[in-house]
Design an enzyme around this catalytic site. Structure first.
Site, PDB file in Angstrom:
ATOM      1  N   GLY A 115      -4.222  -2.589  -7.472  1.00  0.00           N
ATOM      2  CA  GLY A 115      -3.537  -1.984  -8.627  1.00  0.00           C
ATOM      3  C   GLY A 115      -4.348  -0.821  -9.161  1.00  0.00           C
ATOM      4  CB  THR A 161      -1.368   3.722  -7.349  1.00  0.00           C
ATOM      5  OG1 THR A 161      -0.240   3.842  -6.493  1.00  0.00           O
ATOM      6  CG2 THR A 161      -1.044   2.803  -8.491  1.00  0.00           C
ATOM      7  CB  VAL A 162      -6.469   4.338  -6.855  1.00  0.00           C
ATOM      8  CG1 VAL A 162      -7.907   4.265  -7.339  1.00  0.00           C
ATOM      9  CG2 VAL A 162      -5.996   2.962  -6.365  1.00  0.00           C
ATOM     10  CB  VAL A 215     -15.300  -5.118  -1.745  1.00  0.00           C
ATOM     11  CG1 VAL A 215     -15.120  -6.607  -1.473  1.00  0.00           C
ATOM     12  CG2 VAL A 215     -15.880  -4.418  -0.537  1.00  0.00           C
ATOM     13  N   GLY A 258       3.581  -2.515  -5.082  1.00  0.00           N
ATOM     14  CA  GLY A 258       2.486  -1.571  -4.794  1.00  0.00           C
ATOM     15  C   GLY A 258       1.178  -2.233  -4.420  1.00  0.00           C
ATOM     16  CE  LYS A 264      -9.839  -4.985   0.217  1.00  0.00           C
ATOM     17  NZ  LYS A 264      -8.587  -5.575  -0.273  1.00  0.00           N
ATOM     18  CD  GLU A 282      -4.357  -1.303   2.106  1.00  0.00           C
ATOM     19  OE1 GLU A 282      -4.667  -0.152   2.421  1.00  0.00           O
ATOM     20  OE2 GLU A 282      -4.692  -1.815   1.022  1.00  0.00           O
TER      21      GLU A 282
END
Ligand code: HSE
Length: 442
Positions: free
Chosen positions: A309, A19-20, A139, A194, A212, A197
């Protein structure tokens, strides 16, 4: 910029096209002109790598060379910067980042687990090779908190940094509270959307937040990244009854990561937390993240935004790529690695703060006295006490039915609360293990 030894083009290698990764490719294309104007260089994706070449990702990478192995892409001399979006603290992600740094290529990564576990060694390698190691996306997704702490607040002494760092947990707690849904139902929806993890235990168990927090804490306090110093509790034990009790008492429950400088050392903790409903953090609902910073000069600062996202996380990745295109290279954690001190850890038992306690008490004479006595013995002062039967008509006193009792204490220590509750349990009026939720004041 291009006149000072840098080529007019920046060739990027992207490993991981989930996705990223797909969003990064789209954003680089959509923003190509602006990015060239802002950085003085054209940014081009020269190489990509993922597990499956044939999968339709809705993005065109035909102009880029395909690699099956991210380590090969990392070492390829056709790229100037390596972007790691594979994830995971070990395995290919770590090997590829190390390979890129060794080959003197700047690295951009969104990998919080990798940085939490190996951040010090990777920062040392980046320093030795004089290249950037950038991790804004690791983060709080799209919130530029790394840059805020490292550059924007360089003139401050930071006292506390805390926040909602996991969108999945905040989504679950928000929906449970507002729609009175079960934990399982909300988690399933978070997975469908989504946010979660690959293994959602990382989210709900508090470990993602801890990774984080370890990064934020290093940036805030100039201390070595030390995930082992973090006390971690997840949200699995939070029930609708807790959320309703919090509401009645003027609070909301959030999974917070908190890092605080104290005279005795740095306290780092992740746990479900009661926050006053009037606070900025309490109003952050759904998948949104928030980071609050207390610092001596700026006083209070709260950053709120999307923590997960594709597009939001890609926004942070692209900002790091743009910095590299400009030739910016900050020390990854704000100080040279040798200057990142090993700070004293404040153990959780020494935590000081207010507590919410929910007890199921047998309705017999002496029950309430036991609670009051055990608290008083340890000098714990009660701010509020709620006790009421949940249903049915009037009954004769002392019928032994279980009855919910909710307490809020003034500031005390973790040790005192645990000892007092052990004694209350031993007194024999309690029918379930006490629920204890810490309170965080603004
Ligand atoms: N699983 C993470 C979250 C994704 O829910 O916030 C971003 O790190």
């Amino acid at each position: 910029m291009a006149g000072d030894g840098m080529s007019t083009h920046l060739r990027v290698g992207v490993a991981g096209l989930g996705t990223v990764g797909a969003s990064v490719l789209r954003l680089l294309e959509r923003q190509a002109v602006d990015l060239a104007n802002r950085t003085g260089r054209t940014i081009r994706v020269a190489g990509v790598c993922a597990l499956d070449k044939s999968r339709d990702r809705g993005v065109d990478f035909a102009g880029a060379r395909w690699f099956d192995d991210p380590v090969d892409l990392a070492g390829w001399d056709g790229i100037d910067v390596f972007v790691e979006l594979i994830g995971g603290a070990e395995g290919k992600a770590k090997a590829a980042v190390e390979a890129a740094l060794r080959a003197r290529k700047p690295v951009v990564t969104a990998n919080k687990a990798l940085l939490a576990e190996h951040g010090m060694a990777l920062a040392a390698l980046a320093e030795e090779k004089h290249v950037a190691l950038a991790f804004e996306a690791s983060v709080a997704g799209g919130i530029p908190v790394v840059k805020t702490l490292r550059e924007g607040l360089a003139g401050n002494q930071i006292v506390r940094v805390y926040g909602i760092l996991n969108g999945t947990c905040n989504y679950i707690l928000s929906r449970m509270e507002l729609e009175e849904l079960s934990f399982e139902e909300c988690l399933a929806d978070a997975q469908k959307l989504g946010y979660a993890e690959a293994d959602p235990t990382f989210d709900i168990g508090g470990f993602d937040t801890a990774h984080k927090l370890a990064i934020l804490s290093a940036l805030a306090f100039g201390a070595a990244v030390d995930p082992g110093a973090i006390h971690v509790e997840g949200i699995q034990a939070i029930t609708l009854a807790d959320l309703k009790a919090a509401d009645e008492l003027g609070y909301r429950i959030k999974l917070l990561g908190v890092a605080q400088r104290t005279p005795l050392g740095i306290e780092q903790r992740v746990h479900p937390t009661m926050v006053p409903k009037s606070s900025a953090i309490a109003r952050v609902m759904g998948v949104t993240n928030a980071v609050a910073i207390d610092a001596d000069a700026v006083k209070e600062l709260t950053l709120v935004g999307p923590g997960a996202g594709g597009e939001a996380t890609a926004s942070a990745v692209v900002a790091d790529i743009a910095d590299i295109a400009r030739g910016v290279r900050s020390a990854p954690f704000g100080l040279p690695v040798a200057a990142l001190g090993k700070s004293a850890r404040l153990p959780m038992q020494r935590h000081e703060g207010g507590y919410f306690i929910r007890l199921s008490v047998e309705n017999r004479p002496g029950a309430f006295a036991s609670i009051a006595k055990r608290m008083a013995e340890r000098n714990i002062s009660l701010e509020s006490i709620m006790q009421h039967r949940t249903g049915g008509g009037p009954v004769a006193s002392g019928d032994g039915e279980p009855m919910p009792v909710k307490l809020i204490t003034y500031a005390t220590t973790e040790t005192k609360i645990r000892e007092a509750l052990d004694d209350v349990v031993r007194d024999g009026f309690i029918s379930h293990a006490p629920q204890v939720i810490r309170i965080e004041r603004e």
